[in-house]
Design a protein around this motif. Structure first.
Motif, PDB file in Angstrom:
ATOM      1  N   ASP A 137      -4.192  54.517 -28.537  1.00 31.95           N
ATOM      2  CA  ASP A 137      -5.479  54.892 -29.136  1.00 31.95           C
ATOM      3  C   ASP A 137      -5.951  53.850 -30.142  1.00 31.95           C
ATOM      4  N   GLU A 167      -6.762  50.470 -28.271  1.00 30.29           N
ATOM      5  CA  GLU A 167      -8.034  50.582 -27.561  1.00 30.29           C
ATOM      6  C   GLU A 167      -9.209  50.599 -28.541  1.00 30.29           C
ATOM      7  N   ALA A 168      -9.037  51.306 -29.661  1.00 28.42           N
ATOM      8  CA  ALA A 168     -10.099  51.377 -30.662  1.00 28.42           C
ATOM      9  C   ALA A 168     -10.397  49.990 -31.232  1.00 28.42           C
ATOM     10  N   ARG A 169      -9.372  49.177 -31.390  1.00 24.14           N
ATOM     11  CA  ARG A 169      -9.573  47.817 -31.889  1.00 24.14           C
ATOM     12  C   ARG A 169     -10.363  46.980 -30.885  1.00 24.14           C
ATOM     13  N   ASN A 196     -12.449  48.190 -28.623  1.00 24.86           N
ATOM     14  CA  ASN A 196     -13.812  48.727 -28.605  1.00 24.86           C
ATOM     15  C   ASN A 196     -14.608  48.182 -29.787  1.00 24.86           C
ATOM     16  N   GLN A 197     -13.950  48.092 -30.933  1.00 26.31           N
ATOM     17  CA  GLN A 197     -14.599  47.548 -32.114  1.00 26.31           C
ATOM     18  C   GLN A 197     -14.919  46.062 -31.913  1.00 26.31           C
ATOM     19  N   ILE A 215      -8.297  57.013 -36.756  1.00 31.16           N
ATOM     20  CA  ILE A 215      -8.063  55.830 -35.946  1.00 31.16           C
ATOM     21  C   ILE A 215      -9.295  54.934 -35.858  1.00 31.16           C
ATOM     22  N   ASP A 216     -10.475  55.520 -35.636  1.00 35.56           N
ATOM     23  CA  ASP A 216     -11.673  54.696 -35.467  1.00 35.56           C
ATOM     24  C   ASP A 216     -12.034  53.951 -36.753  1.00 35.56           C
ATOM     25  N   ALA A 271      -9.585  51.085 -37.156  1.00 29.24           N
ATOM     26  CA  ALA A 271      -9.930  49.996 -36.243  1.00 29.24           C
ATOM     27  C   ALA A 271     -11.108  49.189 -36.767  1.00 29.24           C
ATOM     28  N   ASP A 272     -12.086  49.861 -37.351  1.00 26.83           N
ATOM     29  CA  ASP A 272     -13.247  49.167 -37.921  1.00 26.83           C
ATOM     30  C   ASP A 272     -12.829  48.269 -39.086  1.00 26.83           C
TER      31      ASP A 272
END
Length: 205
Positions: free
Chosen positions: A124, A127-129, A131-132, A161-162, A165-166
């Motif tokens: 997770d 993947e979030a990284r 996506n960012q 998590i999001d 990642a940001d």
């Protein structure tokens, strides 16, 4: 790799050598305390994802019992405190359990400052990284992971998590000496206050 990243790599190695020598008495003392406190190895090894997806074994002082579930992020535990040893509680709150990562730095696997290395199965976050990265153009997964980082001084265990990642993406995009110095001083403050340390399930929804 830009000029600062090259200089940073050299400084990481030199400071890791210096700190290992200076902190040797403390490292030995912690080793003795862990051995006297509970059964099991002194060091905890866990597979993590490094720069550009390269796997490596991160080193920490063992702070939990040997029957603790393996390869599970601590923030997913429902009752993490029940697995933490007496000495482990102090080591975790003071972040002294991270000291063996000096050897990860000496091996070129980590930096003092950078995004924290994700567990090999922490899909997770990885993947979030990515996506960012589609938004910023820079992936935190392409930066050498660190002992501390921008996300750690802005919430640490309490971050979703999001958001984490940001923050990792922000660091990767704005990597500089000034930002690293800022993170260093913020880390000292966070360690002294145990800010952002959360054992067990996350406090966010």
């Amino acid at each position: 790799m830009n000029r600062y990243q090259v200089v940073k790599q050299i400084l990481d190695f030199l400071f890791a050598v210096l700190l290992t020598i200076i902190l040797l008495p403390l490292l030995l003392l912690i080793t003795i305390i862990i051995k006297l406190d509970s059964k099991g190895p002194v060091l905890f090894r866990q597979k993590r994802v490094g720069q550009n997806g390269k796997k490596f074994m991160i080193l920490k002082y063992r702070t939990m019992r040997t029957d603790t579930p393996k390869d599970m992020p601590t923030h997913l535990f429902q009752n993490a405190e029940s697995f933490i040893t007496r000495s482990g509680s102090i080591l975790r709150k003071s972040s002294l359990d991270e000291l063996p990562q000096l050897f990860n730095i000496l091996r070129g696997e980590m930096s003092f400052i950078g995004p924290r290395p994700a567990l090999w199965n922490q899909y997770d976050l990885l993947e979030a990284r990515e996506n960012q990265a589609e938004k910023s153009g820079v992936s935190a997964n392409a930066v050498k992971p660190g002992i501390t980082g921008w996300a750690q001084v802005n919430g640490r265990d309490e971050l979703p998590i999001d958001v984490k990642a940001d923050l990792d993406g922000y660091y990767a995009k704005n990597l500089s000496l000034i930002l690293d110095i800022k993170i260093l001083f913020m880390t000292i403050g966070s360690v002294l206050t145990s800010k952002g340390v959360s054992e067990g399930g996350p406090k966010h929804s």
